[in-house]
Design an enzyme around this catalytic site. Sequence first.
Site, mmCIF file in Angstrom:
data_model
loop_
_atom_site.group_PDB
_atom_site.id
_atom_site.type_symbol
_atom_site.label_atom_id
_atom_site.label_comp_id
_atom_site.label_asym_id
_atom_site.label_seq_id
_atom_site.Cartn_x
_atom_site.Cartn_y
_atom_site.Cartn_z
ATOM 1 N N GLN A 114 -16.499 51.977 -13.824
ATOM 2 C CA GLN A 114 -15.282 51.627 -14.559
ATOM 3 C C GLN A 114 -14.779 52.793 -15.414
ATOM 4 O OE1 GLN A 114 -14.643 47.906 -14.246
ATOM 5 N NE2 GLN A 114 -12.563 48.602 -14.556
ATOM 6 N N LYS A 129 -18.434 46.829 -18.935
ATOM 7 C CA LYS A 129 -18.561 45.717 -17.986
ATOM 8 C C LYS A 129 -19.538 44.711 -18.556
ATOM 9 C CE LYS A 129 -16.914 44.798 -13.842
ATOM 10 N NZ LYS A 129 -15.722 45.357 -13.167
ATOM 11 N N ASP A 169 -13.937 39.316 -13.091
ATOM 12 C CA ASP A 169 -14.538 40.013 -11.954
ATOM 13 C C ASP A 169 -15.028 38.868 -11.057
ATOM 14 O OD1 ASP A 169 -15.431 42.969 -11.193
ATOM 15 O OD2 ASP A 169 -17.101 41.711 -10.634
ATOM 16 N N THR A 213 -5.271 43.657 -7.960
ATOM 17 C CA THR A 213 -6.335 44.440 -7.307
ATOM 18 C C THR A 213 -6.076 44.502 -5.800
ATOM 19 O OG1 THR A 213 -7.804 43.604 -9.019
ATOM 20 C CG2 THR A 213 -8.820 44.811 -7.204
ATOM 21 N N ASN A 244 -10.174 36.511 -4.948
ATOM 22 C CA ASN A 244 -8.917 37.004 -5.506
ATOM 23 C C ASN A 244 -8.462 38.334 -4.912
ATOM 24 O OD1 ASN A 244 -8.051 38.907 -8.051
ATOM 25 N ND2 ASN A 244 -6.941 36.980 -7.887
ATOM 26 N N SER A 381 -4.220 45.240 -16.034
ATOM 27 C CA SER A 381 -4.767 44.757 -17.310
ATOM 28 C C SER A 381 -4.234 45.611 -18.454
ATOM 29 C CB SER A 381 -6.297 44.840 -17.314
ATOM 30 O OG SER A 381 -6.868 43.732 -16.658
HETATM 31 N N1 GLU Z 1 -13.108 43.669 -12.728
HETATM 32 C C1 GLU Z 1 -11.981 44.482 -12.377
HETATM 33 C C2 GLU Z 1 -12.434 45.850 -11.944
HETATM 34 O O1 GLU Z 1 -13.456 45.965 -11.301
HETATM 35 C C3 GLU Z 1 -10.904 44.483 -13.445
HETATM 36 C C4 GLU Z 1 -11.330 44.866 -14.808
HETATM 37 C C5 GLU Z 1 -10.245 44.675 -15.884
HETATM 38 O O2 GLU Z 1 -9.138 44.272 -15.562
HETATM 39 O O3 GLU Z 1 -10.566 44.953 -17.038
HETATM 40 O O4 GLU Z 1 -11.804 46.859 -12.144
#
Ligand code: GLU
Length: 449
Positions: A114, A129, A169, A213, A244, A381
């Site tokens: 991330q 995360k 997630d 995504t 999703n 986001s």
């Molecule tokens: N879980 C998503 C990722 O893997 C989105 C994370 C978010 O929007 O903060 O990037």
Amino acid sequence: MNGLPDKLHDIYEEVARRNAGEAEFHQSVYEVLTSLGPVVQKHPEYVDSEVIRRLCEPERQIIFRVPWVDDRGTVQINRGFRVEFNSALGPFKGGLRFHPSVYLGIVKFLGFEQIFKNSLTGMPIGGGKGGADFDPKGRSDNEVMRFCQSLMTELYRHLGEYTDVPAGDIGVGQREIGYLFGQYKRITNRYESGVLTGKGMTWGGSQVRTEATGYGTVFFVNEILKAKNDTFEGKRVVVSGSGNVAIYAIEKIQELGGTVVACSDSSGFVVDEKGVDLDIIKEVKEVRRARIADYVDIRGGAAHFVEDRNVWSVPCEIALPCATQNEINGDEARALITNGCRVVAEGANMPCSPDAVKYFTEAGVTFAPGKAANAGGVATSALEMQQNASRDSWTFADTEMRLEQIMRRIHNRCLVTADEYGQPGNYVAGANIAGFIRVADAMLSLGLV
Ligand code: GLU
């Protein structure tokens, strides 16, 4: 594992030793380090200041008990996590995963990825995360609500719009974000919209966040195709997963003229040569929360269900793994190559094993890593945070246009950086190096913290 320059090899060894048993975390660190050889050669300051070693150690790791009572009155205990990995570029940002496989090694791999993904977006977001080893499968709404409330009762003290901003997630969507936000609001007595993203449209959410995504991954592939003077028109595509990310990837592929012939869940996959019917997938997965096999019962005729995890045996020209980590191994990658696949883009986080990536690269298959290809989710986001901060909300069309621009910029940044470091067309090198440099420079500016 070898093949790293000495200094990077030492860092890798130290990470493996200090984080024993966390295989996925080791894998994600190794993957980034393999790209950094030419960077440290050109910029020894990154090694001298130990910026790489610092990047591999989270700023903070939180592990906590999540007690709750199920519908039968039985006490359940889960384990919750939040790894606040790096905040050089902005507040920690990254999703929460609810899945029985969640343990510290998975949360750390996702948090580490991330950092670079968020950096690549060019937006002011750090990397983090979290999640829990809670299995939402078969749980009632009330059970999910009680679980989320208990999790937030501990987690809230670590969060804040300027501190740490979770989202969804695997296993965490708008329903869970709602329960989490409700509990945060109750405990803090603050309507702090910017503390969570992925919110519902009536309570501070952003248009396109749900789709982002999947759409973003397809926009990224579209840029790859454009660079080859090609389009999605008439292409056979396989998308794994049916959550999703997969659902909205399929939607956008179909809009752009591609045919998705197969998708999957953890129980198996469906093949539909005429192209999957998205309304049926949405009904089965989003409304009924049922198994993908139900698709065939509704669709009938040409579609069939295969009770096997290897959806990659279905021939295609473009493959989008959108399910979970390490879902394409070396053998599966070889089958894809033999069957004529030319482009692979990761909608999920680290779905391709190191062997798979190696085979794709050797065979000249264009490979787009998740930290670039699936960055549209977290980028949207950040757009949600922007709207919350200005107490504004934008239209669907405007937000989608911004997402498309962001994906185009990430794509170009990958290619320009890969060129600059002598690896033209290598999206892995481009993404890792560009993501690394932005966060490393910020860390150097902020001093030894
Ligand atoms: N879980 C998503 C990722 O893997 C989105 C994370 C978010 O929007 O903060 O990037």
